[in-house]
Design a protein around this motif. Structure first.
Motif, PDB file in Angstrom:
ATOM      1  N   GLY A 235      -3.230  40.537  -7.647  1.00 23.35           N
ATOM      2  CA  GLY A 235      -2.687  39.249  -7.236  1.00 23.35           C
ATOM      3  C   GLY A 235      -3.756  38.387  -6.616  1.00 23.35           C
ATOM      4  N   ALA A 246       0.779  37.766  -0.722  1.00 25.37           N
ATOM      5  CA  ALA A 246       1.989  38.152  -1.450  1.00 25.37           C
ATOM      6  C   ALA A 246       2.558  36.955  -2.196  1.00 25.37           C
ATOM      7  CB  ALA A 246       3.028  38.713  -0.479  1.00 25.37           C
ATOM      8  N   GLY A 247       2.779  37.101  -3.496  1.00 29.33           N
ATOM      9  CA  GLY A 247       3.408  36.042  -4.282  1.00 29.33           C
ATOM     10  C   GLY A 247       2.437  34.956  -4.700  1.00 29.33           C
ATOM     11  N   ASP A 248       2.968  33.995  -5.429  1.00 25.34           N
ATOM     12  CA  ASP A 248       2.185  32.850  -5.897  1.00 25.34           C
ATOM     13  C   ASP A 248       2.418  31.708  -4.919  1.00 25.34           C
ATOM     14  OD1 ASP A 248       0.917  30.790  -7.219  1.00 25.34           O
ATOM     15  OD2 ASP A 248       1.659  31.360  -9.199  1.00 25.34           O
ATOM     16  N   LYS A 249       1.591  31.636  -3.883  1.00 28.12           N
ATOM     17  CA  LYS A 249       1.803  30.664  -2.813  1.00 28.12           C
ATOM     18  C   LYS A 249       1.572  29.235  -3.274  1.00 28.12           C
ATOM     19  CE  LYS A 249       2.949  33.591   0.294  1.00 28.12           C
ATOM     20  NZ  LYS A 249       4.346  33.640   0.749  1.00 28.12           N
ATOM     21  N   GLU A 252       4.805  28.222  -4.842  1.00 25.01           N
ATOM     22  CA  GLU A 252       5.843  28.115  -3.816  1.00 25.01           C
ATOM     23  C   GLU A 252       5.678  26.823  -3.021  1.00 25.01           C
ATOM     24  OE1 GLU A 252       5.882  31.555  -1.342  1.00 25.01           O
ATOM     25  OE2 GLU A 252       5.990  32.951  -3.011  1.00 25.01           O
ATOM     26  N   ASN A 544       4.070  34.930   5.595  1.00 21.02           N
ATOM     27  CA  ASN A 544       5.242  35.180   4.753  1.00 21.02           C
ATOM     28  C   ASN A 544       6.512  35.115   5.594  1.00 21.02           C
ATOM     29  OD1 ASN A 544       5.381  35.385   1.953  1.00 21.02           O
ATOM     30  ND2 ASN A 544       4.425  37.379   1.897  1.00 21.02           N
ATOM     31  N   ASN A 545       7.421  36.025   5.391  1.00 24.73           N
ATOM     32  CA  ASN A 545       8.713  35.972   6.059  1.00 24.73           C
ATOM     33  C   ASN A 545       8.631  36.482   7.499  1.00 24.73           C
ATOM     34  OD1 ASN A 545       9.908  35.156   3.606  1.00 24.73           O
ATOM     35  ND2 ASN A 545      10.132  37.275   2.962  1.00 24.73           N
ATOM     36  N   SER A 601       2.776  29.400 -13.210  1.00 23.76           N
ATOM     37  CA  SER A 601       1.911  30.275 -12.429  1.00 23.76           C
ATOM     38  C   SER A 601       0.598  29.561 -12.159  1.00 23.76           C
ATOM     39  CB  SER A 601       1.651  31.580 -13.188  1.00 23.76           C
ATOM     40  OG  SER A 601       0.670  32.362 -12.531  1.00 23.76           O
TER      41      SER A 601
END
Length: 918
Positions: A235, A246-249, A252, A544-545, A601
């Motif tokens: 990633g 984490a993730g595709d910031k 987002e 993140n969260n 993406s």
């Protein structure tokens, strides 16, 4: 030779130095195996002594633990030693050397040919098995470095070797990237950001200063974040911290910006809809006022159809902001694709263009909004001008019927009715316009900054004045070499006054005692960071969260302001009672704009597939280009640009023929032209899209309307809704609302429905409109001492004409007193003469008209004509005309003139005793 004893500590003290080789203690009590220099190495090479004395034969060494913990069963601390750590100890059994004890660890310089090796003298098998992804050991390129300085606190001020030139390669506790790059909650959470943060405005909403502040902040955050990301095997990785993201910031955050744009622009343009509606309502009101002075009901209802124009403004099928928002979304998408598609090599070079790119997008979006607002104002001017074009409006009104052909011959809107009606209306209007003079206040604070808090100032230059940070050199403007007040809290660190602890998982704790910039930084393995300064301020960055469950009460008292900005959706669920108390004013503003989302993406497309897609796209574009133009010549737009946009395109491959190369290059030229044409057509097709400065968006020549190119990131965004959203509030049960002041409600259409009953209780109730309709399927009951009606034209009533199931119908009036009806042509004569006419029409049953005077005293029924001349006529075609007095007198006479009584065909009887004839 010493005499041996049976007591520990009396057999001599044998100390040693070694390197930890294995920590996988089968007893799990924290023991380690150490490759002790000399004892387990001798003078042989590493390969020889590790073969002669492999790891499995090394004795297990106990590790002494710190005494600031209990260190009893399941209480205390464990050893954190890892393979490759250098330790010092002694043998508990002296020269027998079978019971090693580790007293502590120390740092030593490791210089090796291969900086990736994890051990120096010890066997590295276990070290390789237990390797971790600690970012502090890696350089900015992501390579693990075990050479150089054993513990760099601050990379920019730590030499790799004592007295040797050159800096440390490993990131250390505070890397050069963390120190110099802008703070960002995702990619550089160690450092608080310095962007201006907006504050909610419940009065103006996005029409206030918050829209541009949030837009610039969010774009800056997106740019800084994307510019400091690198794509790794699993990633994305932060170039600042070296930690995984984490993730595709990028996608987002881009989606959050697009959603904000959709709602914000709709909110900004909402007052313009009110302006247009108000102007149209004024025009329609004047038309209705004029028409209703002549013809009732039919013309009024027809003219009222113009009010649908107002409804169309508030609920248009293709709102004017739709294209503006979609164009802004495309601009942001192109910005994100451009940032994400760049190759990460030199961080500083990549960040150079972020600020100017952010300003470019911000300026284009604000320019599009301004153009839209100006155009709406022009439309409003057109509506105002329509009032003066009475003849033009009359042309459409005349088509309604001949009765209104000449109503616009005079400007009736200029008539001044200075009579009783206007006087009373003026008095009533003055009363209803009275208020208590209370004012709606907008927020005192304008923004907030990390560590500084809220401020009433417009920028950081003013906000920092009076704070402890104002003493920093160049802290106000951030234009000096030291940077902003946040930058200087890192650049001026004295490493000799730093206490740091780092963990294998990437967590770290920094306690800095540098005078004036004291701080504590605690960071978890994922980058969750708490930053506390020496002035009692704290800032948190959470990449993140953040989730939390409180098993009982959560109580907070905030002595200052509380500011909360949610870039996504906000949910609040209360399972008990909900109490809310505001001692000041409460302002709410909901733009109710449409929602938007991002997709795709930020990872770059596969180069091989992208090259194949690009060639296929170029061939298809050439075919379409030839079919449209009949030729393959270069586009005029490209020629006019003065540069060959295809000069940098890779047209290589197995083909070595110059002719084939030329054809392929021509295909690429045609593709660029087609792509540009399709972009232009896309934006022109959007309603209101021409308001946006699309020509200023720096699209790549081969990019589509979202800024996507075949070899780059594939980010895009679109509106999920084609209209504004609708808000809802539902109460299951009774609901009381109490206001001690004035209450005003305004809407495009306001509807109140009561399932059971609706009651209005007030000292005065005023209804004012172009038309007022009262409809009841049952009965309308009015009770009052007096009912006064002032009608400028007349009264038109239809009773029971359209009721097919009527049993008893009619108009029934019971009056205890007098009924006086007066018709006149004063003060200004109308088109109709003053006349009273009563008609009874019977088609299926006899019709009758009766005047009955009843009572126990004398009654009088009189018909007087007080004018100079007049006529009283009674005419019955076939039937009877009866005048009879049971006891009394009938007198029929003419003072001067002629009187005739008789019967044209039939008997004529005159009777009486006596019969008097004069």
């Amino acid at each position: 030779m010493r005499e041996r004893t049976d007591y520990l500590g009396r057999d001599g003290y044998t100390w040693w130095i070694g390197e930890v080789e294995n920590i996988k203690d089968p007893s799990e009590i924290g023991r380690v195996q150490v490759r002790i220099l000399g004892w387990y190495t001798g003078h042989k090479t590493k390969q020889a002594y590790t073969k002669e004395l492999p790891t499995k034969v090394l004795p297990w060494a106990q590790v002494l633990l710190p005494t600031d913990k209990a260190q009893t069963k399941s209480v205390g601390s464990t050893t954190g030693l890892q393979p490759g750590a250098w330790v010092m100890g002694f043998f508990l059994d002296g020269d027998e050397a079978q019971l090693p004890i580790v007293m502590g660890a120390f740092r030593g310089f490791q210089t090796k040919e291969d900086p990736k090796k994890k051990t120096t003298t010890a066997d590295g098998t276990v070290a390789e098995e237990l390797k971790t992804e600690s970012p502090t050991k890696k350089d900015l390129a992501g390579n693990e470095r075990n050479d150089g300085n054993p513990y760099p606190k601050k990379q920019t001020s730590t030499p790799a070797q004592p007295g040797a030139p050159g800096g440390e390669e490993a990131r250390g506790v505070i890397s050069a990237a963390e120190e110099t790059l802008p703070g960002n909650a995702v990619t550089n959470p160690t450092k608080p950001p310095v962007e201006k943060q907006s504050i909610a405005d419940g009065v103006a909403g996005p029409s206030g200063e918050g829209f541009s502040t949030d837009l610039e902040r969010m774009l800056t955050e997106l740019g800084n974040m994307a510019a400091t990301l690198a794509s790794g095997p699993g990633g994305f990785i932060s170039l600042a911290t070296g930690k995984k993201i984490a993730g595709d910031k990028v996608m987002e955050h881009m989606g959050k910006i697009m959603n904000f744009l959709a709602g914000g622009i709709a909110g900004i343009l909402a007052p313009l809809k009110e302006l247009l509606a108000k102007l149209i309502a004024e025009v329609v009101g004047k038309i209705v006022q004029i028409i209703s002075s002549f013809v009732p009901l039919v013309v009024i209802n027809t003219i009222m159809m113009f009010l649908e124009m107002i409804f169309d403004i508030f609920c248009m099928k293709k709102p004017m902001w739709l294209g503006l928002v979609q164009a802004a979304i495309s601009d942001v998408s192109a910005f994100a694709n451009n940032i994400a598609s760049q190759i990460v090599d030199k961080i500083a070079d990549k960040l150079k263009g972020v600020d100017s790119a952010v300003k470019g997008v911000t300026n284009r979006i604000l320019s599009g909004i301004t153009k839209t607002m100006n155009r709406v104002k022009d439309i409003a001017g057109d509506v105002i001008a329509a009032v003066d074009m009475a003849k033009g409006i009359a042309g459409q009104a005349r088509a309604l019927g001949s009765t209104v052909q000449s109503i616009f011959e005079f400007d009736f809107t200029q008539l001044n009715w200075a009579g009783l009606i206007k006087l009373l209306f003026a008095l009533l209007q003055a009363f209803f316009k009275k208020d208590c003079g209370r004012k709606i206040k907008r927020p005192k604070s304008k923004s907030w900054y990390p560590l500084i808090g809220t401020t009433e100032c417009n920028n950081v230059n003013e906000a920092i004045v009076g704070t402890p940070y104002a003493s920093y050199d160049d802290a106000v403007t951030g234009s000096g070499n030291s940077g902003s007040y946040i930058d200087q809290m890192f650049s001026k660190i004295n490493v000799n006054l730093m206490e740091v602890v780092t963990q294998l998982n990437g967590a770290k704790e920094i306690n800095d005692a540098t005078p004036g910039i004291e701080k504590q930084i605690k960071q978890g393995p994922g980058g969750v960071t708490s930053f506390q300064d020496g002035h009692g301020n704290e800032h948190k960055n959470i990449p993140n969260n953040e989730t939390k469950i409180v098993a009982k009460d959560k109580c907070e008292t905030i002595k200052g302001n509380y500011v909360l900005t949610v870039e996504g959706d906000f949910y609040l669920k209360v399972m008990g009672n909900y109490q809310e108390e505001v001692t000041g004013a409460k302002n709410d503003n909901a733009s109710q704009g449409p929602q938007a989302k991002s997709k795709g993406s930020s990872k770059k497309a596969d180069k091989t597939e992208a090259k194949s897609d690009l060639d296929a796209q170029a061939i298809k574009s050439t075919q379409r280009f030839d079919s449209q133009t009949g030729t393959g010549k270069k586009s005029t737009k490209i020629s006019a640009a003065g540069t060959d946009v295809t000069s940098s395109l890779d047209t290589g491959g197995a083909d070595k023929s110059s002719t084939r190369k030329k054809n392929k290059k021509q295909d690429m030229i045609n593709m660029v032209h087609i792509q540009q044409t399709e972009r232009d057509q896309y934006f022109k097709a959007l309603p209101g899209g021409h308001f946006y400065p699309v020509d200023e968006i720096p699209f790549h020549p081969e990019a589509d309307e979202q800024g996507r190119v075949p070899w780059g990131s594939q980010l895009s965004g679109n509106l999920e809704d084609k209209k504004e959203q609708k808000s809802a509030s539902r109460k299951e049960g009774d609901h009381d609302i109490a206001y001690t002041g004035d209450v005003s409600i305004q809407g495009a259409k306001v509807k109140i429905t009561a399932i059971n009953s609706l009651a209005f209780n007030s000292q005065t109730i005023k209804s004012e409109a172009n038309t007022i309709e009262n409809v009841a399927s049952g009965e309308i009951t009015n009770e009052a001492n007096w009912i006064s009606s002032f009608l400028n034209s007349g009264r038109f009533e239809i009773v029971a004409v359209f009721n097919p199931l009527k049993a008893l119908s009619g108009q029934f009036t019971f009056v205890n007193g007098a009924i006086i009806d007066i018709t006149t042509d004063l003060p200004i004569p109308g088109l109709a003469p003053p006349t009273q006419t009563r008609i009874c029409l019977g088609t299926s049953m006899p019709a009758s008209m009766n005047d009955i005077i009843m009572g126990s005293t004398a009654g009088v029924h009189s018909t007087f004509i007080a004018s100079p001349t007049g006529v009283i006529a009674e005419f019955v075609p076939t039937g009877a005309l009866l005048n009879q007095v049971a006891t009394g007198l009938i007198h029929t006479g003419v003072g001067t003139g002629y009187m005739a009584t008789g019967c044209g065909l039939g008997p004529h009887q005159v009777y009486g005793l006596p019969l008097l004839l004069n």
